[in-house]
Enzyme design. Structure first.
Site, PDB file in Angstrom:
ATOM      1  N   LYS A  65      -6.093  -9.569   6.370  1.00 53.65           N
ATOM      2  CA  LYS A  65      -4.898  -8.710   6.307  1.00 53.65           C
ATOM      3  C   LYS A  65      -4.110  -8.690   7.614  1.00 53.65           C
ATOM      4  O   LYS A  65      -2.889  -8.578   7.599  1.00 53.65           O
ATOM      5  CB  LYS A  65      -5.289  -7.278   5.904  1.00 53.65           C
ATOM      6  CG  LYS A  65      -5.746  -7.184   4.454  1.00 53.65           C
ATOM      7  CD  LYS A  65      -6.012  -5.750   4.060  1.00 53.65           C
ATOM      8  CE  LYS A  65      -6.653  -5.697   2.675  1.00 53.65           C
ATOM      9  NZ  LYS A  65      -6.865  -4.329   2.219  1.00 53.65           N
ATOM     10  N   ASP A 102      -1.744  -0.602   0.039  1.00 52.53           N
ATOM     11  CA  ASP A 102      -3.007   0.142  -0.002  1.00 52.53           C
ATOM     12  C   ASP A 102      -2.789   1.655   0.109  1.00 52.53           C
ATOM     13  O   ASP A 102      -3.378   2.440  -0.627  1.00 52.53           O
ATOM     14  CB  ASP A 102      -3.938  -0.305   1.137  1.00 52.53           C
ATOM     15  CG  ASP A 102      -4.485  -1.701   0.915  1.00 52.53           C
ATOM     16  OD1 ASP A 102      -4.665  -2.100  -0.251  1.00 52.53           O
ATOM     17  OD2 ASP A 102      -4.735  -2.406   1.920  1.00 52.53           O
TER      18      ASP A 102
END
Ligand code: ATR
Length: 272
Positions: A65, A102
């Site tokens: 990420k 997220d």
């Protein structure tokens, strides 16, 4: 057919291909969504080849990420805050656009579960990427305060400092936690190892709310702890996973799937 993928290492057990297939089915469209395992060091080449071959969108999971954040040429505000990217697409002028879904995924799930956030004290466990990714949306829900607890207190202090402009955030070592919190969110990876953060007794308000961002076929050890500690509501992170996926799907295809039936299906598949 439009091509999508999740890149990670390991990624074999990712539920994302299944979730996106269910979204596509529900909306009556055909897509291909694959899980692609990527060697460390091969991330950016894999991303480039995927888009060069006409791919429409990529999800990124551990451990890439941050690398995806570096690779993105344009970032959403929430990706900038998270310093991590879990969703990539080719944006204007064929530039890599990086977003992070997220945090909004967690918030949507907490809203679905009717967690009281506004005006409450929230205890956030952990100060890694998972905690960082959800802090901005959590603070947008206008809690009275977010306390970040971490074993390595320095990491928690850095996070508290980085998000202090968005609301009241403070950091604490576990042993220094005091009072009780009506909402506790576990953003540590402890549950993965079957471990429990060293929480003091009575830290959860009786009848309080607990959420573990991890999930599995069985309740996590943190969920067991919360029930024993007198929680009224205890949930795992499967709903967050599906909500973040829905937000990525929306970014790519401008269509918002209904997450409830997909959550029910995934829950049944997880149990079976
Ligand atoms: P992620 O990106 O998933 O957040 P990470 O950056 O490795 O991964 O962070 C893991 C988090 O879980 C950290 O906050 C870590 O605490 P430390 O920074 O003090 O190491 C936390 N963690 C992992 N195992 C834990 C355990 N058994 N008890 C408490 N916290 C734990």
């Amino acid at each position: 057919m439009d091509q999508y993928a999740v890149l990670g290492n390991p990624v074999k057990h990712s539920r994302s291909p299944r979730i996106h297939q269910l979204f596509a089915q529900q909306l009556g469209v055909e897509i291909e969504y694959r899980a692609i395992p990527v060697e460390l060091g091969a991330f950016s080449d894999t991303v480039r080849s995927f888009f060069l071959a006409g791919g429409r969108g990529i999800n990124i999971t551990l451990p890439f990420k941050q690398e995806a954040f570096q690779l993105a040429e344009v970032h959403s505000q929430r990706a900038l805050r998270a310093e991590a990217v879990n969703t990539l697409l080719l944006g204007k002028n064929n530039l890599f656009y990086g977003d992070n879904t997220d945090g909004v995924g967690l918030l949507r799930d907490l809203q679905r579960l009717q967690f009281p956030l506004e005006g409450r004290r929230i205890l956030l466990l952990g100060a890694g990427g998972a905690a960082r990714g959800v802090l901005a949306p959590l603070l947008e829900a206008r809690p009275a305060e977010v306390t970040i607890a971490n074993r390595d207190e320095g990491r928690a202090a850095l996070l508290a400092h980085a998000f202090g402009d968005l609301g009241r955030v403070r950091s604490a070592a576990y042993r220094d936690l005091s009072g009780s919190y009506p909402v506790i969110i576990n953003a540590t990876s402890a549950s993965l190892a079957g471990e429990l953060p060293p929480l003091p007794e009575h830290i959860l308000t009786q009848g309080g709310y607990a959420y573990d961002m991890m999930y599995g076929s069985q309740p996590t050890i943190f969920m067991h702890w919360a029930l024993q500690a007198g929680a009224a509501e205890v949930h795992d992170g499967l709903g967050m996973l599906i909500e973040q996926a829905a937000e990525s799907f929306f970014l790519w295809r401008h269509q918002r799937p209904d997450t409830a039936p997909v959550l029910a299906t995934l829950r049944a598949e997880l149990a079976g």
